[in-house]
Design a protein around this motif. Structure first.
Motif, PDB file in Angstrom:
ATOM      1  N   PHE A  37       0.528  -1.449  -0.548  1.00  0.00           N
ATOM      2  CA  PHE A  37       0.305   0.014  -0.144  1.00  0.00           C
ATOM      3  C   PHE A  37       0.617   0.991  -0.321  1.00  0.00           C
ATOM      4  CE2 PHE A  37      -2.828  -3.016   2.202  1.00  0.00           C
ATOM      5  CZ  PHE A  37      -4.094  -2.941   1.448  1.00  0.00           C
ATOM      6  N   LEU A  39       1.076   5.315   0.517  1.00  0.00           N
ATOM      7  CA  LEU A  39      -0.112   5.884   1.537  1.00  0.00           C
ATOM      8  C   LEU A  39       1.287   7.164   1.938  1.00  0.00           C
ATOM      9  CD1 LEU A  39      -1.158   4.221   4.823  1.00  0.00           C
ATOM     10  CD2 LEU A  39      -2.303   5.600   3.009  1.00  0.00           C
ATOM     11  N   THR A  48      -8.432   7.443   5.818  1.00  0.00           N
ATOM     12  CA  THR A  48      -7.503   7.403   5.039  1.00  0.00           C
ATOM     13  C   THR A  48      -6.367   6.435   5.663  1.00  0.00           C
ATOM     14  OG1 THR A  48      -8.105   8.593   3.574  1.00  0.00           O
ATOM     15  CG2 THR A  48      -5.836   6.670   3.061  1.00  0.00           C
ATOM     16  N   VAL A  52      -6.706   2.019   5.534  1.00  0.00           N
ATOM     17  CA  VAL A  52      -5.851   1.151   4.908  1.00  0.00           C
ATOM     18  C   VAL A  52      -5.523   0.286   5.925  1.00  0.00           C
ATOM     19  CG1 VAL A  52      -3.218   1.593   4.669  1.00  0.00           C
ATOM     20  CG2 VAL A  52      -5.355   2.959   3.055  1.00  0.00           C
ATOM     21  N   THR A 146      -3.116   5.380  -2.236  1.00  0.00           N
ATOM     22  CA  THR A 146      -4.608   5.154  -1.976  1.00  0.00           C
ATOM     23  C   THR A 146      -5.013   6.395  -1.805  1.00  0.00           C
ATOM     24  OG1 THR A 146      -2.788   5.903   0.181  1.00  0.00           O
ATOM     25  CG2 THR A 146      -4.137   3.601   0.177  1.00  0.00           C
ATOM     26  N   ARG A 147      -4.635   7.944  -2.949  1.00  0.00           N
ATOM     27  CA  ARG A 147      -4.685   9.355  -3.099  1.00  0.00           C
ATOM     28  C   ARG A 147      -4.607   9.027  -4.519  1.00  0.00           C
ATOM     29  NH1 ARG A 147      -3.251  12.582   0.635  1.00  0.00           N
ATOM     30  NH2 ARG A 147      -4.446  14.683  -1.180  1.00  0.00           N
ATOM     31  N   GLN A 167      -7.581   3.600  -5.018  1.00  0.00           N
ATOM     32  CA  GLN A 167      -8.466   3.023  -3.781  1.00  0.00           C
ATOM     33  C   GLN A 167      -8.840   3.824  -3.781  1.00  0.00           C
ATOM     34  OE1 GLN A 167      -7.405   2.113   0.099  1.00  0.00           O
ATOM     35  NE2 GLN A 167      -9.286   0.632   0.281  1.00  0.00           N
ATOM     36  N   HIS A 169     -10.319   7.520  -1.773  1.00  0.00           N
ATOM     37  CA  HIS A 169     -10.836   7.539  -0.997  1.00  0.00           C
ATOM     38  C   HIS A 169     -11.553   9.380  -0.479  1.00  0.00           C
ATOM     39  CE1 HIS A 169      -8.811   4.524   1.498  1.00  0.00           C
ATOM     40  NE2 HIS A 169      -8.536   4.523   0.901  1.00  0.00           N
ATOM     41  N   ASN A 220     -14.939   0.952   3.081  1.00  0.00           N
ATOM     42  CA  ASN A 220     -14.518   0.661   3.764  1.00  0.00           C
ATOM     43  C   ASN A 220     -14.879  -0.320   4.498  1.00  0.00           C
ATOM     44  OD1 ASN A 220     -12.538   1.678   2.295  1.00  0.00           O
ATOM     45  ND2 ASN A 220     -13.282   3.640   3.892  1.00  0.00           N
TER      46      ASN A 220
END
Length: 434
Positions: A37, A39, A48, A52, A146-147, A167, A169, A220
């Protein structure tokens, strides 16, 4: 001159794609054994990060899971994490360094992340270099951004042999137009794009001229929390979130003035930290709400705060998929929320498991809060409805959907073996138990 520039760029793109294909031919077979992942800052606070961590813990049952954080600005993660999940930091800003290259590049703006990305100021040319090196170092496994800034980098730089997933958010509609343009162009290269809400999924279907291989919705999961279900006898309402303008806490404080006049024995606690903290504290004092509205700061034990309350209030301008609503449901609180279309509107059914209020209407928010305070049967009815709704968001249910997605993406990369017409097929062995 422009024609020469275009031809030069076209030639560079062809060379880059050819290099990618050559590396992909030499790469190991496609695999979902390793899941990483990406981040921005894994040791920070935010929904977030928490979601995660929750998903990473589930996947660690079957996979080798690593969280790769672009930044390190705190010694340890703020939220608890499964000990099987490993961490890596690309730019450790706590560690002193005499590297002149790092000192120079850290002063220069990022060229990898679009300027309009909300976290652009956190990136620089040094983080670009570290991020690009990491992405290019992977030749197999699964990489999940994730962003938007990170997903765009993954789509641009990852080798074809790596299974890539975005993914999201935050709702597509809230992204700046330049970011949306890049999303429309690059996200098609992803193996999968996961939206959190039906509304956002539809927005991506409408906006992307060419879709990723899989475009789907997986909400989620609610994380495990300490303590028990709230007893609903405390005269406390709670709100949770980063203290930023978008969370609308200034509206909630304004609405609470009316609540405090009618019910001075009730207290509002706004849990969190952020750049609006001083402004909100000043607003509380100016409104004469000292002692009636509290800003206790952040907490790593959200469950304990929710257990000591009877009502949860969400006052955000807009939300992607607010985890705090799920957490409040799981703790059995009555919920009052602005009717944001990409989150609360899908998560809550008005009058069943929460009260939905027209967005940005302070008077309506105050009226809904007063209604929950003054009608105890309604308060308990909403709380019971929330406990029933949240059953569909447990980690076993949501995690199983991620398991299925990873298996499906691997199957797309693994050509099926041609059956031998001279030998009968034998039934496959049953899957091993988890």
């Amino acid at each position: 001159m422009r024609a020469l520039t275009r031809r030069g760029k076209s030639a560079a793109v062809r060379l880059y794609r050819g290099y990618n294909r050559r590396r992909a031919r030499k790469a190991p077979p496609a695999s979902i054994q390793q899941v990483k992942f990406l981040l921005l800052h894994a040791n920070g606070m935010g929904g977030t990060i928490r979601t995660v961590f929750n998903l990473a813990g589930h996947l660690a049952d079957r996979h080798d899971v690593e969280i790769v954080s672009v930044l390190r600005e705190a010694e340890e993660p703020f939220f608890p994490i499964d000990p099987r999940v490993r961490f890596r930091y690309l730019d450790d800003r706590l560690a002193p360094s005499a590297d002149p290259m790092r000192a120079l590049l850290s002063k220069l703006p990022s060229r990898l992340v679009p300027k309009e990305e909300s976290a652009y100021h956190r990136f620089n040319l040094w983080t670009d270099l570290k991020l690009a090196r990491f992405i290019r170092s992977m030749d197999t496994g699964v990489l999940i951004g994730t962003r938007p800034g990170l997903v765009l980098a993954v789509a641009q730089l990852a080798l074809p042999s790596v299974i890539t997933i975005g993914q999201e958010h935050v709702a597509l509609a809230t992204q700046p137009e330049p970011v949306q343009k890049l999303i429309k162009w690059r996200y098609r290269r992803l193996d999968a794009l996961v939206a959190l809400t039906k509304a956002d999924l539809q927005d991506y279907r409408d906006a992307l001229p060419k879709k990723p291989k899989k475009l789907l919705r997986i909400p989620n999961a609610v994380p495990a929390m300490s303590g028990e279900v709230a007893k609903l006898d405390a005269k406390v309402a709670v709100a949770v979130g980063r203290l930023t303008r978008i969370k609308g806490f200034h509206r909630l404080i304004t609405a609470w003035q009316q609540v405090a006049e009618a019910h001075p024995d009730w207290t509002l606690r706004i849990i969190g930290a952020g750049p609006q903290q001083e402004a909100l504290a000043a607003q509380i004092t100016e409104a004469g709400l000292d002692g009636k509205v509290e800003l206790p700061g952040p907490t790593s034990d959200v469950g304990a705060e929710l257990e000591r309350a009877s009502m949860f209030v969400l006052s955000s301008r807009h939300e992607g998929f607010p985890m705090t609503i799920l957490e409040a449901m799981a703790k059995g609180l009555a919920i009052v929320s602005f009717n944001s279309p990409h989150g609360p509107k899908e998560m809550l059914t008005n009058e069943v498991d929460g009260l939905l209020v027209k967005p940005r209407t302070n008077a309506n928010l105050a009226a809904a809060i007063l209604r929950v305070i003054e009608d105890e049967p309604l308060r308990r009815q909403l709380a019971a409805g929330g406990l029933e709704t949240v059953r569909g968001y447990d980690i076993a249910t949501i995690g199983a959907r991620w398991d299925s997605l990873l298996e499906a993406l691997l199957a797309r990369r693994t050509p099926a073996a041609a059956p031998n017409p001279l030998r009968p097929r034998t039934p496959s062995a049953p899957p091993a138990p988890r």
